[in-house]
Structures are given as C-alpha cells and as structure tokens.
Design a protein around this motif. Structure first.
Motif, PDB file in Angstrom:
ATOM      1  N   PRO A   1       0.766  -1.074  -0.059  1.00 48.73           N
ATOM      2  CA  PRO A   1      -0.048   0.209  -0.043  1.00 48.73           C
ATOM      3  C   PRO A   1       0.889   1.364   0.146  1.00 48.73           C
ATOM      4  O   PRO A   1       1.844   1.211   0.468  1.00 48.73           O
ATOM      5  CB  PRO A   1      -0.850   0.202   1.155  1.00 48.73           C
ATOM      6  N   SER A   2       0.491   2.224  -0.761  1.00 49.79           N
ATOM      7  CA  SER A   2       0.934   3.465  -0.887  1.00 49.79           C
ATOM      8  C   SER A   2       1.162   4.101   0.605  1.00 49.79           C
ATOM      9  O   SER A   2      -0.057   4.275   1.387  1.00 49.79           O
ATOM     10  CB  SER A   2       0.475   4.463  -1.681  1.00 49.79           C
ATOM     11  N   GLY A   3       2.208   4.589   0.955  1.00 50.65           N
ATOM     12  CA  GLY A   3       2.465   5.283   2.280  1.00 50.65           C
ATOM     13  C   GLY A   3       2.715   4.421   3.427  1.00 50.65           C
ATOM     14  O   GLY A   3       2.954   4.783   4.522  1.00 50.65           O
ATOM     15  N   ALA A   4       2.465   2.961   3.163  1.00 58.82           N
ATOM     16  CA  ALA A   4       2.741   1.872   4.423  1.00 58.82           C
ATOM     17  C   ALA A   4       4.164   1.743   4.455  1.00 58.82           C
ATOM     18  O   ALA A   4       4.885   1.681   3.780  1.00 58.82           O
ATOM     19  CB  ALA A   4       1.967   0.545   3.860  1.00 58.82           C
ATOM     20  N   GLN A   5       4.644   1.545   5.903  1.00 55.13           N
ATOM     21  CA  GLN A   5       6.054   1.290   6.237  1.00 55.13           C
ATOM     22  C   GLN A   5       6.214  -0.073   6.435  1.00 55.13           C
ATOM     23  O   GLN A   5       5.316  -0.582   7.278  1.00 55.13           O
ATOM     24  CB  GLN A   5       6.447   2.128   7.270  1.00 55.13           C
ATOM     25  N   LYS A   6       7.208  -0.778   5.818  1.00 56.81           N
ATOM     26  CA  LYS A   6       7.488  -1.990   6.192  1.00 56.81           C
ATOM     27  C   LYS A   6       7.740  -2.307   7.768  1.00 56.81           C
ATOM     28  O   LYS A   6       8.639  -1.457   8.208  1.00 56.81           O
ATOM     29  CB  LYS A   6       8.538  -2.740   5.530  1.00 56.81           C
TER      30      LYS A   6
ATOM     31  N   ARG B   1       2.641  -1.127   7.996  1.00 60.28           N
ATOM     32  CA  ARG B   1       1.852  -0.304   8.634  1.00 60.28           C
ATOM     33  C   ARG B   1       1.457   1.139   8.153  1.00 60.28           C
ATOM     34  O   ARG B   1       2.667   1.344   7.369  1.00 60.28           O
ATOM     35  CB  ARG B   1       2.248  -0.124  10.031  1.00 60.28           C
ATOM     36  N   ARG B   2       0.362   1.561   8.189  1.00 59.22           N
ATOM     37  CA  ARG B   2       0.049   3.021   7.803  1.00 59.22           C
ATOM     38  C   ARG B   2      -0.804   3.357   8.931  1.00 59.22           C
ATOM     39  O   ARG B   2      -1.945   3.066   8.736  1.00 59.22           O
ATOM     40  CB  ARG B   2      -0.435   3.046   6.290  1.00 59.22           C
ATOM     41  N   GLY B   3      -0.248   4.337   9.917  1.00 65.11           N
ATOM     42  CA  GLY B   3      -1.201   4.964  10.889  1.00 65.11           C
ATOM     43  C   GLY B   3      -1.678   3.607  11.721  1.00 65.11           C
ATOM     44  O   GLY B   3      -0.903   2.886  12.225  1.00 65.11           O
TER      45      GLY B   3
END
Length: 188
Positions: free
Chosen positions: A50-55, A86-88
């Motif tokens: 997902p765009s903006g998600a951090q591994k 994770r994203r938020g």
C-alpha cells in the motif's frame, strides 16, 4: 427472506444432567444469508504494498514464538504471516498457506488456516493490545459481524486490518491479484 438462523453446539460426553440427559454446550449463534451486507470497499488491493505504508521489521519465527510464550501455539499449517506493513493504525500483511496445504485450498470457501493467519494480523503492532488482555491471557475472537466470503479457493491473501471501535477490528482480504476474497465489518 433467504436468511437462516444457526446455532453451533457440542455434546459434553463427560457430563449429563440429573435425569441422565445429554448436556449440550452452545458455542455460537448467528444468521446465514446469501445476501451480502453492504460493504463499501475502501481499499484498492491491486496496488501492493500500500502507498504510504512502512514495512514492519517482523521476524515471523519470533512472532510465533512470542505468541507461544503468551499461551497461543500455532502448528506449522497455521503459521501463515509472511510480511507486514503499517500506515497509521492500519496494518497490512501478506499471509499464505504452507506449500503442503495449498492444494487443499480449493476444497474450502476459505481455508481455515488461511483465515486464521489473516486474523492473526490483528495482534501485530498494538491491535488488541498485541493479543494479550490486561490479565496476560491471550485475546481471542469473540464476535464476528458482517463476515462475507466473496471468492473461494485462495491460498494466499493480502490483508488489511483497521480499528473500527472499542476492541473491534475491520478485516478485508484479497487474493494476490487484488480480487476481494473476504470482508468482515467487525471482529471483537
């Protein structure tokens, strides 16, 4: 209406009431329907990760060892978490059946081990207090609301889990091409 109520019981073979009658324990009640709930698709699973998600730096072996130390042991077929982002407050993950179980996937609406792996994602990164209640006991699924199976036979999923209320998570999962497989309005 096309809906049917359902109740799931098990027979307590070791217990009978005073009259010698079998004792049954009810484990679940619900409503089954061929009409899916209105589920607004919020997420496009085709764009992955997902765009903006951090591994998330997650050692899968350590994840299952930690769960075992908390009293929840998963056998090899149920250790399906492969990668997490994770994203938020949203958690995204890839889950898959082990190679030995992949050939069985077509025999189920959704393979139980694959669904379980998708739900395990809710214990990652602070959801459900990382799977442990204040007492230290494992947190387990209690109430399933708005569960809809959209496609059958998946052997791997892309999963999105997000908080949707106190002690509740929404769950969406798609196949590796982004086609919706299962949604759940809330899991308490």
């Amino acid at each position: 209406t096309g809906s049917r109520s359902v109740e799931v019981y098990s027979l307590r073979e070791d217990v009978a009431d005073e009259g010698g009658t079998d004792v049954w324990t009810r484990h679940a009640t619900g409503v089954l329907s061929t009409s899916p709930t209105a589920h607004g698709r919020e997420f496009d699973f085709a764009a992955w990760p997902p765009s903006g998600a951090q591994k998330v730096d997650l050692d899968v072996g350590d994840f299952y060892t930690d769960l075992l130390e908390r009293g929840v042991g998963y056998g090899p077929a149920f250790q399906g978490v492969r990668a997490v982002w994770r994203r938020g407050e949203e958690i995204f993950a890839e889950v898959a059946l082990p190679e030995e179980q992949r050939k069985e996937a077509g025999g189920f609406g959704i393979h139980p081990a694959l669904l379980d792996a998708a739900l395990q994602v809710g214990t990652i990164g602070g959801h459900a207090d990382e799977g442990v209640a204040e007492s230290g006991a494992p947190v387990l699924a209690f109430a399933w609301n708005g569960l809809v199976l959209h496609a059958v036979g998946a052997s791997a999923l892309r999963v999105r889990v997000a908080p949707c209320g106190p002690d509740a998570l929404s769950v969406e999962a798609a196949d590796e091409a982004g086609g919706l497989v299962v949604t759940m309005d809330s899991l308490v």
